[in-house]
Design an enzyme around this catalytic site. Structure first.
Site, short mmCIF file in Angstrom:
data_model
loop_
_atom_site.label_atom_id
_atom_site.label_comp_id
_atom_site.label_asym_id
_atom_site.label_seq_id
_atom_site.Cartn_x
_atom_site.Cartn_y
_atom_site.Cartn_z
N ASN A 120 -1.21 -3.13 -2.10
CA ASN A 120 -1.84 -2.25 -1.11
C ASN A 120 -3.36 -2.42 -1.06
O ASN A 120 -3.93 -2.84 -2.05
CB ASN A 120 -1.54 -0.79 -1.49
CG ASN A 120 -0.24 -0.31 -0.88
OD1 ASN A 120 0.07 -0.61 0.25
ND2 ASN A 120 0.53 0.43 -1.67
N ARG A 151 13.07 4.98 2.86
CA ARG A 151 12.72 6.37 2.51
C ARG A 151 13.22 7.32 3.60
O ARG A 151 13.79 8.37 3.31
CB ARG A 151 11.19 6.50 2.38
CG ARG A 151 10.70 6.00 1.05
CD ARG A 151 9.22 6.26 0.86
NE ARG A 151 8.84 5.87 -0.49
CZ ARG A 151 7.69 5.32 -0.81
NH1 ARG A 151 6.76 5.10 0.12
NH2 ARG A 151 7.43 5.01 -2.06
N HIS A 175 1.20 0.50 7.01
CA HIS A 175 1.79 1.18 5.86
C HIS A 175 0.76 2.17 5.34
O HIS A 175 -0.02 1.89 4.47
CB HIS A 175 2.15 0.15 4.79
CG HIS A 175 2.80 0.77 3.59
ND1 HIS A 175 3.97 1.48 3.67
CD2 HIS A 175 2.45 0.79 2.29
CE1 HIS A 175 4.31 1.90 2.47
NE2 HIS A 175 3.40 1.50 1.61
P1 A3D Z 1 0.98 -1.97 -11.97
O1 A3D Z 1 2.16 -1.50 -12.74
O2 A3D Z 1 -0.38 -1.52 -12.38
O3 A3D Z 1 1.01 -3.57 -12.00
C1 A3D Z 1 0.01 -4.38 -11.51
C2 A3D Z 1 -0.04 -5.61 -12.38
O4 A3D Z 1 -0.95 -6.54 -11.79
C3 A3D Z 1 -0.56 -5.33 -13.80
O5 A3D Z 1 0.39 -5.79 -14.76
C4 A3D Z 1 -1.87 -6.10 -13.87
O6 A3D Z 1 -2.14 -6.63 -15.16
C5 A3D Z 1 -1.62 -7.20 -12.85
N1 A3D Z 1 -2.84 -7.83 -12.34
C6 A3D Z 1 -4.04 -7.26 -12.07
N2 A3D Z 1 -4.90 -8.21 -11.64
C7 A3D Z 1 -4.23 -9.36 -11.64
C8 A3D Z 1 -4.57 -10.70 -11.28
N3 A3D Z 1 -5.80 -11.01 -10.84
N4 A3D Z 1 -3.64 -11.66 -11.41
C9 A3D Z 1 -2.39 -11.37 -11.87
N5 A3D Z 1 -2.00 -10.12 -12.21
C10 A3D Z 1 -2.91 -9.15 -12.10
O7 A3D Z 1 1.13 -1.61 -10.43
P2 A3D Z 1 2.48 -1.55 -9.58
O8 A3D Z 1 3.34 -2.69 -9.99
O9 A3D Z 1 3.01 -0.18 -9.60
O10 A3D Z 1 1.91 -1.82 -8.11
C11 A3D Z 1 1.40 -3.09 -7.77
C12 A3D Z 1 0.82 -3.10 -6.36
O11 A3D Z 1 1.84 -2.86 -5.42
C13 A3D Z 1 -0.24 -2.00 -6.13
O12 A3D Z 1 -1.27 -2.51 -5.31
C14 A3D Z 1 0.52 -0.95 -5.37
O13 A3D Z 1 -0.31 -0.13 -4.57
C15 A3D Z 1 1.42 -1.83 -4.53
N6 A3D Z 1 2.59 -1.16 -3.98
C16 A3D Z 1 2.85 -1.32 -2.66
C17 A3D Z 1 3.92 -0.70 -2.08
C18 A3D Z 1 4.19 -0.90 -0.63
O14 A3D Z 1 5.08 -0.29 -0.10
C19 A3D Z 1 3.39 -1.82 0.14
C20 A3D Z 1 4.74 0.13 -2.84
C21 A3D Z 1 4.47 0.26 -4.20
C22 A3D Z 1 3.38 -0.39 -4.76
#
Ligand code: A3D
Length: 310
Positions: A120, A151, A175
């Site tokens: 996001n 959802r 989104h």
């Molecule tokens: P999280 O569990 O924090 O995982 C993110 C991972 O990315 C962590 O393990 C970090 O170490 C890793 N990371 C950070 N920087 C880097 C990099 N430069 N290279 C490789 N890895 C890296 O977050 P999450 O898994 O819950 O969410 C991940 C992303 O998805 C976020 O931006 C959320 O906002 C997004 N997201 C989007 C949606 C949509 O519907 C679009 C839904 C849920 C989450």
């Protein structure tokens, strides 16, 4: 030849997506993370479940982009997730830096892949991926509509006490809070929900859908949703790798469809082996069209902001 699917970022969404891909036997999975050990540990743990869950996909973890060489699909989930009180736009600049770097590596190591963007703010990160990789727009697809529609299905199922399996919902637009649920294209076993619920109930469901992400963030207290988001990305990946040509709302670059151009926004997309096979251009009512335009303006403005700052 087995499919190779790389998942960048091995946090909640990335790891759960890897698990879904492996359990569906869609191909071999490479999990990558910037933090050493996370991807390797989760991948090993996941592969140790293969005999129990009966999958043949290999799952490996890495910090090196050399290991994503020639991947067919790269799902990007790296970056920061929202914290309570934080909007998706707050994430903008931080995640733009991360995604800019990640996409340069993808273009270098897997130049023929299809990118599924999950990070996001989704539409803007997908548009950034196109700008950085210079891939064909058919090969950069943002996951959002699959989740937002799922959802909406869940909320309709709760309201009508029916199985979500029979519900097909359609949510277009960006989104974010400006997404555009389309009740008249939302059906239960083919019956439009407008025949099954009054306007007030439908409006409540639309609003809950728009705020669906924030509802989970608030409950979890740290981190954001990942079961349904990973399921949305897995559905898209499955449609691409099996060339199923399913029509799924996804964020893609528009080139005149819906009267919009040069902007990523959620619209119904036919997904097959080459990525975007087609964009289904619907005729919207005035209020729906103006909501979509408003959504597109938010994406355009924010995209300009990040291009000035990175
Ligand atoms: P999280 O569990 O924090 O995982 C993110 C991972 O990315 C962590 O393990 C970090 O170490 C890793 N990371 C950070 N920087 C880097 C990099 N430069 N290279 C490789 N890895 C890296 O977050 P999450 O898994 O819950 O969410 C991940 C992303 O998805 C976020 O931006 C959320 O906002 C997004 N997201 C989007 C949606 C949509 O519907 C679009 C839904 C849920 C989450």
């Amino acid at each position: 030849m087995r499919n190779k699917i790389a998942v960048i970022g091995s946090g909640f969404v990335g790891a759960t997506l890897a698990q879904r891909i492996a359990e569906k036997n869609l191909g071999d999975v490479v999990l990558l993370d910037i933090v050493d050990g996370i991807a390797q540990g989760k991948a090993l743990d996941m592969y140790e479940s293969a005999a129990l869950e009966k999958f043949s996909s290999k799952v490996t973890g890495t910090t090196s982009y050399d290991d994503i060489q020639d991947a067919d699909i790269v799902a990007v989930t790296a970056g920061l997730a929202r914290k309570p009180g934080m909007t998706r736009e707050d994430l903008l600049l931080k995640n733009a830096q991360i995604i800019g770097g990640v996409c340069k590596e993808i273009a270098d190591k897997a130049p023929n892949c299809i990118i599924i963007m999950v990070t996001n703010p989704l539409d803007i990160m997908a548009q950034l991926a196109l700008a950085v990789t210079k891939f064909s727009p058919k090969k950069i697809i943002g996951m959002a509509g699959a989740l937002d529609s799922a959802r909406m299905c869940a909320f309709i199922a709760m309201e009508l006490d029916v199985s979500p399996v029979d519900i097909n919902a359609m949510v277009l637009g960006g989104h974010g809070d400006s997404m555009v649920p389309l009740p008249r294209y939302t059906t239960v076993s083919g019956i439009p929900i407008t025949e099954l619920m009054d306007t007030e109930t439908i409006e409540k469901i639309n609003n809950r859908t728009r705020k669906g992400g924030a509802e989970i963030v608030k409950l979890l207290q740290s981190g954001s949703a990942y079961y349904a988001p990973s399921a949305g990305a897995a559905q898209m990946i499955e449609s691409i790798l099996t060339d199923s040509k399913r029509i799924i709302p996804c964020s893609v670059m528009l080139n005149g469809q819906f009267g919009l151009k040069d902007v990523f926004i959620g619209v119904p997309v036919k997904l097959g082996r080459n990525g975007v096979c087609d964009i289904i251009d619907l005729t919207l009512r005035d209020n729906e069209k103006s909501a979509l335009d408003q959504s597109a303006n938010v994406v355009k403005e924010n995209f300009k902001k990040i291009m000035r700052s990175i």
